[in-house]
Every structure is written in structure tokens, then in C-alpha cells.
Design a protein around this motif. Structure first.
Motif, mmCIF file in Angstrom:
data_model
loop_
_atom_site.group_PDB
_atom_site.id
_atom_site.type_symbol
_atom_site.label_atom_id
_atom_site.label_comp_id
_atom_site.label_asym_id
_atom_site.label_seq_id
_atom_site.Cartn_x
_atom_site.Cartn_y
_atom_site.Cartn_z
ATOM 1 N N ALA A 110 3.925 -7.230 12.041
ATOM 2 C CA ALA A 110 2.701 -6.441 12.149
ATOM 3 C C ALA A 110 2.954 -4.997 11.741
ATOM 4 O O ALA A 110 2.138 -4.394 11.029
ATOM 5 N N HIS A 111 4.101 -4.429 12.177
ATOM 6 C CA HIS A 111 4.430 -3.054 11.790
ATOM 7 C C HIS A 111 4.632 -2.952 10.282
ATOM 8 O O HIS A 111 4.158 -2.002 9.642
ATOM 9 N N THR A 112 5.329 -3.923 9.719
ATOM 10 C CA THR A 112 5.569 -3.930 8.277
ATOM 11 C C THR A 112 4.248 -4.050 7.524
ATOM 12 O O THR A 112 4.014 -3.331 6.547
ATOM 13 N N GLU A 113 3.417 -4.968 7.982
ATOM 14 C CA GLU A 113 2.118 -5.169 7.339
ATOM 15 C C GLU A 113 1.253 -3.920 7.480
ATOM 16 O O GLU A 113 0.576 -3.506 6.532
ATOM 17 N N ALA A 114 1.282 -3.303 8.686
ATOM 18 C CA ALA A 114 0.506 -2.076 8.887
ATOM 19 C C ALA A 114 1.014 -0.963 7.974
ATOM 20 O O ALA A 114 0.213 -0.215 7.380
ATOM 21 N N ALA A 115 2.343 -0.841 7.848
ATOM 22 C CA ALA A 115 2.912 0.181 6.965
ATOM 23 C C ALA A 115 2.529 -0.098 5.516
ATOM 24 O O ALA A 115 2.189 0.835 4.766
ATOM 25 N N THR A 119 0.340 2.320 3.320
ATOM 26 C CA THR A 119 0.836 2.823 2.040
ATOM 27 C C THR A 119 -0.152 2.505 0.924
ATOM 28 O O THR A 119 -0.451 3.363 0.077
ATOM 29 N N ALA A 120 -0.649 1.249 0.957
ATOM 30 C CA ALA A 120 -1.620 0.859 -0.073
ATOM 31 C C ALA A 120 -2.888 1.696 0.043
ATOM 32 O O ALA A 120 -3.453 2.148 -0.971
ATOM 33 N N ALA A 121 -3.328 1.919 1.280
ATOM 34 C CA ALA A 121 -4.536 2.725 1.484
ATOM 35 C C ALA A 121 -4.293 4.162 1.039
ATOM 36 O O ALA A 121 -5.164 4.779 0.391
ATOM 37 N N SER A 122 -3.118 4.717 1.374
ATOM 38 C CA SER A 122 -2.796 6.080 0.946
ATOM 39 C C SER A 122 -2.750 6.174 -0.567
ATOM 40 O O SER A 122 -3.273 7.144 -1.155
ATOM 41 N N SER A 123 -2.151 5.181 -1.202
ATOM 42 C CA SER A 123 -2.091 5.175 -2.672
ATOM 43 C C SER A 123 -3.482 5.080 -3.270
ATOM 44 O O SER A 123 -3.812 5.784 -4.236
ATOM 45 N N GLN A 124 -4.291 4.219 -2.676
ATOM 46 C CA GLN A 124 -5.643 4.057 -3.189
ATOM 47 C C GLN A 124 -6.455 5.339 -2.975
ATOM 48 O O GLN A 124 -7.197 5.775 -3.857
ATOM 49 N N GLU A 128 -8.014 7.566 -5.872
ATOM 50 C CA GLU A 128 -9.434 7.899 -5.893
ATOM 51 C C GLU A 128 -9.627 9.418 -5.857
ATOM 52 O O GLU A 128 -10.553 9.946 -6.497
ATOM 53 N N ARG A 129 -8.773 10.125 -5.124
ATOM 54 C CA ARG A 129 -8.858 11.580 -5.089
ATOM 55 C C ARG A 129 -8.577 12.158 -6.463
ATOM 56 O O ARG A 129 -9.283 13.066 -6.939
ATOM 57 N N GLN A 130 -7.521 11.639 -7.114
ATOM 58 C CA GLN A 130 -7.197 12.113 -8.469
ATOM 59 C C GLN A 130 -8.341 11.809 -9.430
ATOM 60 O O GLN A 130 -8.701 12.652 -10.260
#
Length: 181
Positions: A110-115, A119-124, A128-130
Motif C-alpha cells: 500500500a505504501h509503495t502503491e501510494a508513493a 509520484t504519478a500525480a506529481s508528475s502529471q 499540466e502546470r508546464q
């Protein structure tokens, strides 16, 4: 008279004492019966009592052997029961450990999946910000050029020098925002 009675009693036979022939024949019968009982009945009775005693002793021995076997079976049963309880405890402990491992693995997963999701959300979000920044720059630049063109009365959209001025202004604006944070 007393004298007469004593004399009559001496001549007459005493009713309390049996006659001699009765005593002799009774003694002979008694001896015969005693010999028969002594030679026949007593050995048979002794044999019967010995057989009975042997049977009782055999039954006692069998009962003692059965008692020893029952005690041995009870001891074996108790040992097996103790071993089964020990195994059950070991199985419970192993199950608890397996449960803890499964929970720990699930937490790690769960921790790995959450990370990974974070990470995927931060990248996305960064992408999107860029994308929004690039889109915003071009729109702000074109709006600024259109506004400046409207103020001057000429079209500045084709001028690359005007585009450079807008880009430099936006870069300075970003740098000042980063310095404030």
C-alpha cells in the motif's frame, strides 16, 4: 423312702446315658463318615478351593495387567494430547506470524502503491502546470502584443523582437516569484 429311690435308681437304667451298644455303633458310624469325608470330600473340596483360588489369582493378575495397560494407554494418550496441544500452539504462532507478514506486506504494498500514485500525480500535475504555463505564456504574449498594437495602432504580432520582449518579461516575473517563495 429316700433309700428306696436311690436303690431303685441304681438298679434302673439312667435315661441321660445311652446304652453301650448305641455308643459303639455311633462311634463306628462317626469314624466311617469321618474317613469318607477325610479321604473323599476334603480332597475334592481342597481341589475345588485350589482351583477357585487359582482362578481368582488369575483374574487378579489379568485385572492387574489390564490396569497396567490402561495406565500405559492413559500415559500415551496424555503424551499425545500434550504433543497435539504443543503442535496446535506452534500452528497458532505460525499463523499469527504469517498474518503479521501478510499485514506487513500489504502495508508495504500500500505504501509503495501510494508513493507510485503520488509520484504519478506529481508528475502529471507538473506536466499540466508546464502545459498551462506554456499556454498561458503564449496567450499572455499574444494578448500583450494585441493590446500594445491597439495602443500604437499597428500590428506587432509578427515582430519577433516583440515576442522576445514578452518572453523576457515573463521570465523576469517568474524569477521574482521564485525569489519571494
Amino acid at each position: 423312702m429316700l433309700n428306696a429311690l436311690v436303690t431303685a435308681a441304681a438298679e434302673e437304667h439312667n435315661p441321660l446315658l445311652p446304652a453301650t451298644y448305641d455308643i459303639v455303633w455311633s462311634l463306628v458310624c462317626f469314624v466311617v463318615i469321618l474317613v469318607v469325608v477325610w479321604k473323599v470330600a476334603l480332597p475334592k473340596m481342597a481341589k475345588l478351593l485350589d482351583e477357585r483360588s487359582a482362578a481368582i489369582e488369575g483374574n487378579i493378575a489379568k485385572a492387574d495387567e489390564a490396569q497396567r495397560q490402561a495406565e500405559a494407554a492413559l500415559a500415551e494418550y496424555t503424551a499425545q494430547l500434550a504433543e497435539a496441544r504443543k503442535e496446535a500452539g506452534e500452528i497458532r504462532d505460525a499463523a499469527r506470524e504469517d498474518g503479521k507478514k501478510i499485514v506487513a506486506e500489504a502495508k508495504d504494498t500500500a505504501h509503495t502503491e501510494a508513493a507510485r500514485i503520488q509520484t504519478a500525480a506529481s508528475s502529471q500535475i507538473e506536466a499540466e502546470r508546464q502545459s498551462a504555463l506554456v499556454s498561458l505564456r503564449s496567450e499572455v504574449g499574444s494578448l500583450a502584443l494585441n493590446l500594445a498594437g491597439n495602443v500604437i495602432g499597428e500590428t506587432l504580432a509578427d515582430d519577433s523582437k516583440a515576442n522576445g520582449v514578452v518572453d523576457r518579461f515573463l521570465a523576469d516575473l517568474e524569477a521574482s516569484e521564485k525569489a519571494n517563495h
